[in-house]
Motif scaffolding. Structure first.
Motif, mmCIF file in Angstrom:
data_model
loop_
_atom_site.group_PDB
_atom_site.id
_atom_site.type_symbol
_atom_site.label_atom_id
_atom_site.label_comp_id
_atom_site.label_asym_id
_atom_site.label_seq_id
_atom_site.Cartn_x
_atom_site.Cartn_y
_atom_site.Cartn_z
ATOM 1 N N ARG A 289 0.822 -1.211 0.000
ATOM 2 C CA ARG A 289 0.000 0.000 0.000
ATOM 3 C C ARG A 289 0.854 1.258 0.000
ATOM 4 N N TRP A 290 1.955 1.238 0.757
ATOM 5 C CA TRP A 290 2.755 2.456 0.863
ATOM 6 C C TRP A 290 3.348 2.881 -0.471
ATOM 7 N N MET A 291 3.542 1.936 -1.365
ATOM 8 C CA MET A 291 4.120 2.268 -2.664
ATOM 9 C C MET A 291 3.215 3.191 -3.477
ATOM 10 N N LEU A 292 1.933 3.251 -3.114
ATOM 11 C CA LEU A 292 0.967 4.058 -3.848
ATOM 12 C C LEU A 292 0.928 5.500 -3.361
ATOM 13 N N GLY A 293 1.733 5.822 -2.348
ATOM 14 C CA GLY A 293 1.796 7.204 -1.887
ATOM 15 C C GLY A 293 2.677 8.061 -2.783
ATOM 16 N N TRP A 294 2.861 9.311 -2.375
ATOM 17 C CA TRP A 294 3.660 10.256 -3.148
ATOM 18 C C TRP A 294 5.134 10.128 -2.773
ATOM 19 N N HIS A 295 6.010 10.154 -3.797
ATOM 20 C CA HIS A 295 7.450 9.996 -3.620
ATOM 21 C C HIS A 295 8.173 11.275 -4.043
ATOM 22 N N PHE A 632 2.962 4.948 -10.444
ATOM 23 C CA PHE A 632 4.107 5.270 -9.586
ATOM 24 C C PHE A 632 4.308 6.781 -9.677
ATOM 25 N N ALA A 633 4.150 7.475 -8.566
ATOM 26 C CA ALA A 633 4.078 8.936 -8.574
ATOM 27 C C ALA A 633 5.253 9.529 -7.814
ATOM 28 N N ARG A 634 6.188 10.151 -8.562
ATOM 29 C CA ARG A 634 7.396 10.697 -7.937
ATOM 30 C C ARG A 634 7.857 11.956 -8.656
ATOM 31 N N ASN A 635 8.141 13.006 -7.893
ATOM 32 C CA ASN A 635 8.827 14.183 -8.405
ATOM 33 C C ASN A 635 10.328 13.922 -8.306
ATOM 34 N N HIS A 636 11.053 14.148 -9.414
ATOM 35 C CA HIS A 636 12.490 13.829 -9.446
ATOM 36 C C HIS A 636 13.152 14.719 -10.472
ATOM 37 N N ASN A 637 14.248 15.388 -10.093
ATOM 38 C CA ASN A 637 14.974 16.182 -11.084
ATOM 39 C C ASN A 637 16.471 16.107 -10.872
ATOM 40 N N ALA A 638 17.204 16.672 -11.812
ATOM 41 C CA ALA A 638 18.655 16.574 -11.841
ATOM 42 C C ALA A 638 19.291 17.697 -11.032
ATOM 43 N N LYS A 639 20.619 17.651 -10.935
ATOM 44 C CA LYS A 639 21.320 18.593 -10.071
ATOM 45 C C LYS A 639 21.520 19.961 -10.716
ATOM 46 N N GLN A 640 21.589 20.019 -12.049
ATOM 47 C CA GLN A 640 21.854 21.306 -12.688
ATOM 48 C C GLN A 640 20.637 22.232 -12.705
ATOM 49 N N PRO A 641 19.432 21.727 -12.962
ATOM 50 C CA PRO A 641 18.273 22.631 -13.049
ATOM 51 C C PRO A 641 17.903 23.229 -11.696
#
Length: 898
Positions: A289-295, A632-641
């Motif tokens: 269930r926890w996998m369905l939360g926001w990451h 699968f819901a995750r906000n993810h970005n790189a180091k330069q931006p």
């Protein structure tokens, strides 16, 4: 190309019978511009005996056709003269046709969990939805759907080429066919067209360029023809180009065999094709269930204080955060299973996990494929002692370059590698307390060509990011590496040119060995990486899953992978890789997730707000709205931006709170869909055409998304838009926010196109009339949300009826001992709950909300553990609501509304 004779196997009877038939004449082969492949002589059925029946179908020997004009022709490799066609009638809806070399020197996909576990058959299926026919001279075959006699796979008018490094086969399709699938590649549209028509399939580390091959390898497609669907898989791990042009699909493959599985479900529905496909390759993993939360994650956090600051920022802005991730920043010189002693000290990283768990949150950190080629480093020394790394053809360890510098690569096909990986993973999980593993760079990725680190143990490469060096320096390094890899090729005991095959697939990096494992590196059993390349990440996922289960045999493991293959969804989830903060990537994320759902990877998503480049407030706001509903819901970005945490802009924060409140309310519905996906294989996200295949308007609709069959999302995916031109399927649809019915003004035929208002912080969400949705009261955390009583939202259709389903277990057990599978129906004012009630923990249903044409003032509950009579109803939000029902979901019950 005239047929001298034709043999047809009639499949409608219990016993297969051979008969001579004549197919309708189709004339000469048209000019299909196949380069030189039309010069190939083709094959004919060999000998007087010809085809013969087997326990599971047919075996057909083939021999190269001979003529003075075609003697000794080799188009791109060495022609193989003697072939065998094995036809297996595996199930009612699946036929297997494998064309292989008689001597079995070509390398197929391994018959193992590291490749695919093929079915063990004792006899052929008696009842079948298809017929199989073939021509003798030249050989070709057809698969025909019995229900309407449609020829759904047909090679009979096209050349068959079978060489050691070049195989070509073609099937006829209708002009402008409705083709979906083939990947992994970033494309804007789900339905394939005849313009951008070459799809290269070969696992590759690339930042999601459009129309090029990227991380995964999925040679599966579905066609929808006249409202009926079928599918086909070419089971091959070799690089290939697939041409989807008018009137045909052509595969050009640089090795292996031609092993097709064709799927013909009896109801002809797209979802049934996916179900049949996953019957073969394996069902998607069941999530916790926890996998369905926001990451949330970022590459580039300078220290652990920044990570903690992001966690605190979510809390301060009342935005749910279920899982905190840490990218490669935590590592000591980018070495797996180590900590940066200054910026991410071990004791604080461990404490971070304790703190998250104390707050019922979760913790995931990254592991890469390559291991530092360094003395004293356990990731290297232990593997070296076990002798489990990939080898050069001279027997030395293959040494590429990734983030730590020069790196070696575990050979996942070595039988001793599990000992290595089980120990490293178990020790790591035990130390850190992480809840899952993120497997990255597993194509495998490499920053140089060939074994550039040979003899350089403990040395540092010229740069950890060689692409940042001056172009002249890069050119010189590449030239030196090319000389070294050619020198190593002298040790190769293989007649094939593994480095530079004559047929060059349209690989985005050109040279097959660029930015990945050398094609002349070797796996256990002296199998070249050339033959197993696209299986590398898939095999790592399997062994990582095994290692996590070995450490904890009771809990569902969490693995997210970048590289994937046919069947990887059994082992791991997938994100679509290093996309960019651009509107076209927001739009294409829908297509990419649709494809992954179809490929059997239901737990999939894209980096929300984009990975590379700078996002904008408007783009990130719109992306958060849609991304809140990714499987699968995750906000993810790189180091330069720039930073892109959703709380940095008030519009993004507001949109995120609103969208995640809907997602968390829908968590029981999502969880039930994932159980259905795990059991049946169907996708959690679905295009409209999969549910309504007869509605032509939906054939190319890839702007809207169905979550299951009952929730319709109509996001804004184009810049500067504040409305959506949405198409609505037949029936009643209710607005999630107001519970009002969609205005059907302008309805035409079976579908309706309606303009929906969508101001910046709003994503239109609609409920299908006829659905019963199990809901919860959303909170900041998944488990707290599940602790609240259930709510049933009953959305009535035109007949005043509805139905739905709820699956309940403990939310995490690998093999749950107690489950409930409850079916809800509403008809004639009566709500019934029936099914299996095996989950003993008291789960309360407190609220029943009915939307639609109903006029009731009282309700009574019977046949349950807490019977009650004459309960009062209240009216709110275009619905009638029964509150404080107090029903235990441990037995069947009935609620009558009068």
């Amino acid at each position: 190309m005239k047929r001298k004779s034709i043999v047809s196997l009639l499949l409608g009877t219990t016993a297969a019978t051979l008969c001579l038939l004549v197919l309708p004449a189709s004339g000469a082969v048209e000019d299909v511009n196949f380069d030189v492949s039309t010069k190939a002589p083709g094959y004919s059925v060999k000998g007087r005996r010809g085809a013969h029946k087997t326990k599971t179908g047919l075996e057909i020997p083939l021999e190269l056709k001979h003529s003075h004009h075609h003697e000794g022709i080799d188009l791109y490799g060495k022609t193989i003269k003697d072939l065998v066609v094995d036809v297996d009638f595996e199930t009612a809806d699946r036929i297997h046709v494998k064309i292989s070399d008689k001597d079995q020197k070509q390398v197929p996909v391994p018959d193992s969990p590291l490749g695919i576990e093929r079915p063990r058959l004792r006899k052929s299926a008696k009842k079948r939805n298809y017929e199989f026919k073939y021509t003798e001279d030249p050989f070709g075959f057809q698969v025909i759907r019995k229900s309407d006699k449609a020829v759904i796979f047909d090679t009979t008018d096209y050349p068959l080429v079978f060489e050691d490094q070049y195989l070509e086969i073609t099937t006829a399709v209708p002009d402008d066919a409705n083709i979906y699938g083939f990947g992994e590649t970033t494309i804007p549209h789900f339905r394939r067209d005849n313009v951008k028509n070459v799809t290269t399939i070969f696992a590759r580390d690339a930042a999601c360029p459009f129309y090029e091959n990227i991380y995964g390898h999925h040679p599966f497609y579905m066609e929808i023809r006249d409202g009926k669907a079928h599918g086909s898989l070419l089971l091959s791990a070799h690089g290939m180009d697939v041409l989807t042009v008018e009137g045909r699909i052509t595969w050009k493959v640089i090795g292996g065999v031609l092993e097709f599985y064709i799927f013909v479900p009896d109801d002809d529905k797209p979802n049934s094709v996916v179900q049949s496909y996953t019957d073969l390759i394996g069902k998607p993993m069941m999530v916790s269930r926890w996998m369905l939360g926001w990451h949330h994650c970022r590459w580039g956090y300078e220290d652990i204080d920044q990570v903690q600051g992001v966690i605190d920022g979510y809390k301060e802005h009342n935005i749910p955060l279920e899982v905190a991730w840490v990218d490669i920043d935590y590592m000591d010189t980018f070495q797996d299973f180590t900590f940066d002693p200054v910026n991410f000290p071990q004791e604080r990283m461990i404490q971070l996990g304790h703190d998250l768990h104390a707050n019922r949150q979760r913790y995931v950190i990254m592991v890469n494929a390559g291991k530092h080629y360094k003395s004293g480093y356990e990731g290297y020394e232990y593997g070296h002692d076990l002798d489990i790394f990939m080898k050069n053809p001279d027997g030395e360890e293959y040494v590429g370059q990734v983030w730590p510098g020069y790196t070696v690569y575990p050979d996942w096909f070595n039988p001793d590698v599990s000992k290595y990986w089980n120990k490293l993973i178990a020790d790591w999980v035990e130390l850190t307390g992480i809840d899952g593993t993120w497997v990255d760079m597993d194509e495998p990725a490499a920053f140089c060509l060939g074994s550039c680190g040979t003899g350089k143990k403990d040395q540092a490469p010229p740069s950890l990011e060689p692409w940042t060096l001056p172009q002249e320096t890069q050119d010189q390094m590449y030239a030196e590496e090319e000389i070294a890899i050619k020198n190593l090729s002298n040790y190769v005991q293989d007649s094939r040119d593994l480095l530079y095959p004559n047929y060059a697939i349209n690989n985005g990096h050109g040279n097959l060995s660029v930015k990945t494992g050398s094609m002349i590196a070797y796996h256990h059993g002296d199998i070249p990486h050339y033959d197993l390349h696209s299986l590398y990440g898939h095999a790592e996922c399997k062994l990582t899953r095994d290692a996590l289960i070995e450490h904890n045999k009771t809990t569902r493991p969490f693995i997210l992978t970048r590289s994937s293959f046919v069947g990887s969804g059994r082992y791991a989830g997938h994100w679509t890789g290093d996309n960019a903060s651009k509107w076209e990537y927001l739009k294409s994320s829908i297509t990419e997730i649709f494809n992954m759902q179809m490929f059997g990877i239901s737990y999939s998503g894209s980096d929300v707000c984009g990975f590379n480049d700078n996002t904008t407030e408007t783009l990130c706001t719109r992306w958060q709205e849609l991304g809140a509903f990714y499987p699968f819901a995750r906000n993810h970005n790189a180091k330069q931006p720039i930073a892109q945490e959703p709380f940095l802009w008030e519009t993004a924060a507001e949109a995120t709170r609103t969208a995640l409140a809907i997602r968390y309310a829908l968590l029981p519905y999502y969880y039930t869909l994932f159980e259905e996906s795990n059991r049946l294989g169907t996708g959690v996200w679905r295009p409209l055409i999969f549910e309504w295949p007869h509605v032509d308007a939906f054939l190319d609709n890839d702007d809207q998304i169905l979550v299951g069959s009952d929730i319709l999302l109509s996001p804004v995916v184009y810049e500067n838009k504040t409305s959506v031109e949405a198409e609505f399927p037949p029936g009643i649809w209710y607005d999630w926010y107001t519970l009002e019915t969609v205005d059907d003004q302008g309805a035409t035929g079976k579908e309706r196109a309606i303009t929906l208002d969508a101001p910046l912080t709003h994503i239109p969400v609609h409920i299908r009339g006829g659905a019963i949705l199990p809901l919860k009261t959303p909170t900041m955390l998944v488990e707290e949300t599940f602790d609240s009583p259930y709510i049933l939202l009953v959305a009535l259709d035109d007949s005043g009826e509805a139905q739905g389903r709820l699956y309940i277990d403990d939310g995490h057990s690998l093999e749950p001992s107690e489950t409930s599978d409850i079916t809800f129906t509403f008809k004639n004012g009566v709500l019934k709950a029936e099914g299996d009630f095996g989950y003993s923990k008291p789960e309360k249903l407190d609220t029943i909300k009915i939307v639609g044409d109903i006029d009731a003032t009282t309700a009574s509950i019977t046949d349950c553990s807490t019977p009650a009579d004459n309960l009062e109803l209240v009216k709110e939000d275009n619905a009638i609501v029964l509150q404080n029902a107090g029903i235990d979901l441990t037995a069947s019950f009935t609620v009558r509304f009068e």
